[in-house]
Design an enzyme around this catalytic site. Structure first.
Site, PDB file in Angstrom:
ATOM      1  N   ALA A 150      49.803  39.478  39.600  1.00  0.00           N
ATOM      2  CA  ALA A 150      49.442  38.695  40.998  1.00  0.00           C
ATOM      3  C   ALA A 150      49.297  37.363  40.116  1.00  0.00           C
ATOM      4  O   ALA A 150      48.368  36.808  40.043  1.00  0.00           O
ATOM      5  CB  ALA A 150      47.990  39.039  41.275  1.00  0.00           C
ATOM      6  N   GLY A 177      41.755  31.745  41.045  1.00  0.00           N
ATOM      7  CA  GLY A 177      42.334  33.077  40.097  1.00  0.00           C
ATOM      8  C   GLY A 177      42.453  32.954  41.298  1.00  0.00           C
ATOM      9  O   GLY A 177      42.392  33.256  42.557  1.00  0.00           O
ATOM     10  N   ASN A 178      42.701  35.094  41.611  1.00  0.00           N
ATOM     11  CA  ASN A 178      42.754  35.975  42.435  1.00  0.00           C
ATOM     12  C   ASN A 178      41.858  36.902  42.054  1.00  0.00           C
ATOM     13  O   ASN A 178      41.345  37.445  40.418  1.00  0.00           O
ATOM     14  CB  ASN A 178      44.341  36.670  42.614  1.00  0.00           C
ATOM     15  CG  ASN A 178      44.859  36.308  41.636  1.00  0.00           C
ATOM     16  OD1 ASN A 178      45.288  37.827  41.234  1.00  0.00           O
ATOM     17  ND2 ASN A 178      46.041  35.890  41.309  1.00  0.00           N
ATOM     18  N   HIS A 179      42.459  37.826  42.751  1.00  0.00           N
ATOM     19  CA  HIS A 179      41.167  39.091  42.425  1.00  0.00           C
ATOM     20  C   HIS A 179      41.926  40.308  41.207  1.00  0.00           C
ATOM     21  O   HIS A 179      41.267  41.689  42.047  1.00  0.00           O
ATOM     22  CB  HIS A 179      40.739  40.167  43.669  1.00  0.00           C
ATOM     23  CG  HIS A 179      39.846  39.138  44.195  1.00  0.00           C
ATOM     24  ND1 HIS A 179      38.549  38.495  44.395  1.00  0.00           N
ATOM     25  CD2 HIS A 179      39.794  38.731  45.527  1.00  0.00           C
ATOM     26  CE1 HIS A 179      37.894  38.090  44.347  1.00  0.00           C
ATOM     27  NE2 HIS A 179      38.407  37.936  45.550  1.00  0.00           N
ATOM     28  N   SER A 180      43.332  40.255  41.342  1.00  0.00           N
ATOM     29  CA  SER A 180      43.864  41.476  40.479  1.00  0.00           C
ATOM     30  C   SER A 180      43.432  41.429  38.835  1.00  0.00           C
ATOM     31  O   SER A 180      42.751  41.725  38.520  1.00  0.00           O
ATOM     32  CB  SER A 180      44.921  40.649  40.076  1.00  0.00           C
ATOM     33  OG  SER A 180      46.198  42.091  39.476  1.00  0.00           O
TER      34      SER A 180
END
Ligand code: CTP
Length: 402
Positions: free
Chosen positions: A275, A208-211
């Site tokens: 994102a 995943g990512n921090h968005s």
């Protein structure tokens, strides 16, 4: 234009609190649903009973009613409202709003509110002109709140000058014209993607990512407020959208692609703020991967670039907006993406700017396909959303498009 609108009216401890009675009457006459919140000291100036009678709703003065144990959720109230008007607002409350000091239900609700906020100061002339008060007003305005400036005239202290709360008739006229003017995207279909995507590795793990999705949600709310039909395709986020927004929740890049494409053809404006993962595991393990080896290699394959696919099939009257999050060669990279993905506009966030990117604030530069550039200051994301939607409005007008 105020007919049917849900308005929170915050009343604070100023002699002008008596004017709240007239404000409520005028708002009710226009057909608004008014919920009054009062600070403790406001109740010294006018009784909650008066304002409850006029608004036809119990007035809220505390988060918790001792008498019946009822809890008033500032978060729910903040989501319920189409607009929050704080009138009169004292120098003290202005200062607490600017500092985010939520020591009463009114300010807690202000901090939780996702709707536009208008504030009408009332105080003595010297208090109003004090640098602290002016700095607080400036700070609140920079957060996207709307100042209804006080009028000049005779004040309760006997002094003459600025500080008298604007007349209730003029306040209601301001709100009315704001609701009318702000329908510049009336009946247009807007598609927005927001948040991260999660790409499964096995049944319990993902990439995943921090968005947080905040930016896309704020843009969706701003378009909705301005009359658009909004479809929000949201990755896995912890966000609630206020207003009338069609929300499609997705998890992976593939699901986001499918959801976006299902509404793309009918969209007049598309804003891809998500994102989206560029890669996804080539194979998803059906069982939890065990820690047998010292290292683990996961083969990744590219996902579909949703924005690029849209750029290839978009019709002339569709307006496509992309985002670029860059850490180096920001302008060049953003402009390359604008061309490569055939966008009409690209919003650049630089990872090098402190406060821009994944937090609550953002600093953006917008580039258009026509070669124009618009730079903006660091702002809370709700205020950035207004800048983005305003710039889309300018582009739409200049092209006489959609
Ligand atoms: N985007 C998309 N689908 C993807 C990847 C990105 O629609 N699979 C969109 C994003 O929503 C954003 C824009 O493309 O509007 C730019 O995304 P970004 O990750 O900055 O650029 P990439 O093209 O992925 O390039 P890179 O990661 O190499 O910078």
């Amino acid at each position: 234009m105020i007919q049917g609108k849900k308005i929170l009216l915050g009343v604070t401890g100023s002699i002008a609190a008596y004017k709240a009675a007239l404000l409520i009457r005028l708002l009710k006459k226009e057909g608004a649903d008014v919920q009054v919140l009062m600070t403790e000291s406001a109740c010294d100036f006018i009784t909650p009973l008066t304002l409850a009678t006029l608004s036809q709703r119990p007035v809220i003065t505390t988060g918790f009613e001792q008498s019946n144990g009822e809890w008033h959720s500032h978060v729910e109230m903040g989501l319920w409202a189409d607009l929050f008007l704080i009138a009169p607002v004292t120098a003290n409350t202005l200062s607490k709003m600017a500092a985010g000091q939520a020591d009463n239900i009114l300010i807690a609700t202000y901090l939780a509110a996702k709707c536009p906020v208008f504030f009408a100061p009332a105080m003595d002339v010297d208090m109003f002109h004090h640098p602290s008060t002016q700095a607080n007003i400036e700070k609140l305005s920079s957060y996207g709140n709307h100042l209804i400036a006080p009028a000049a005239g005779e004040l309760a202290s006997g002094l003459m000058g600025e500080g008298r709360m604007e007349d209730p008739e003029k306040i209601v006229a301001t709100l009315k014209s704001w609701f009318i003017q702000s329908k510049d995207f009336k009946d247009l279909n807007v598609l927005i993607s927001a948040g991260p995507t999660f790409e499964a590795i096995d049944p319990v793990r993902f990439i995943g990512n921090h968005s947080s999705g905040k930016m896309g949600f704020s843009i969706a709310e701003e378009f909705n407020r301005r009359g658009a039909h909004v479809t929000l395709v949201a990755g896995p986020v912890n966000q609630e959208a206020s207003g009338d927004i069609d929300r499609i929740d997705v998890t992976s890049a593939q699901e986001m692609y499918e959801a976006c494409m299902s509404v793309f053809a009918d969209a007049d404006i598309i804003v891809m703020s998500a994102a989206v993962a560029d890669f996804t595991p080539a194979r998803v393990s059906p069982v939890k991967i065990k820690k047998r080896e010292a290292t683990l290699a996961i083969e990744l394959k590219p996902t579909l670039d949703i924005l690029k696919e849209m750029g290839q099939i978009k019709k002339e009257d569709q307006l496509l907006v992309g985002f670029a999050l860059e850490s180096d060669n920001e302008r060049e990279n953003a402009n390359e993406k604008l061309i490569a993905k055939n966008c009409d506009m690209i919003v650049l966030n630089s990872l090098n700017e402190e406060g821009a990117g994944f937090g609550n604030t953002n600093k953006i530069t917008i580039f258009t396909a026509e070669g124009e550039e618009f730079g903006f200051d660091m702002k809370p994301k709700a205020a950035v959303a207004i800048d983005i939607v305003n710039t889309i409005a300018i582009l739409k007008i200049s092209r006489k498009q959609v």
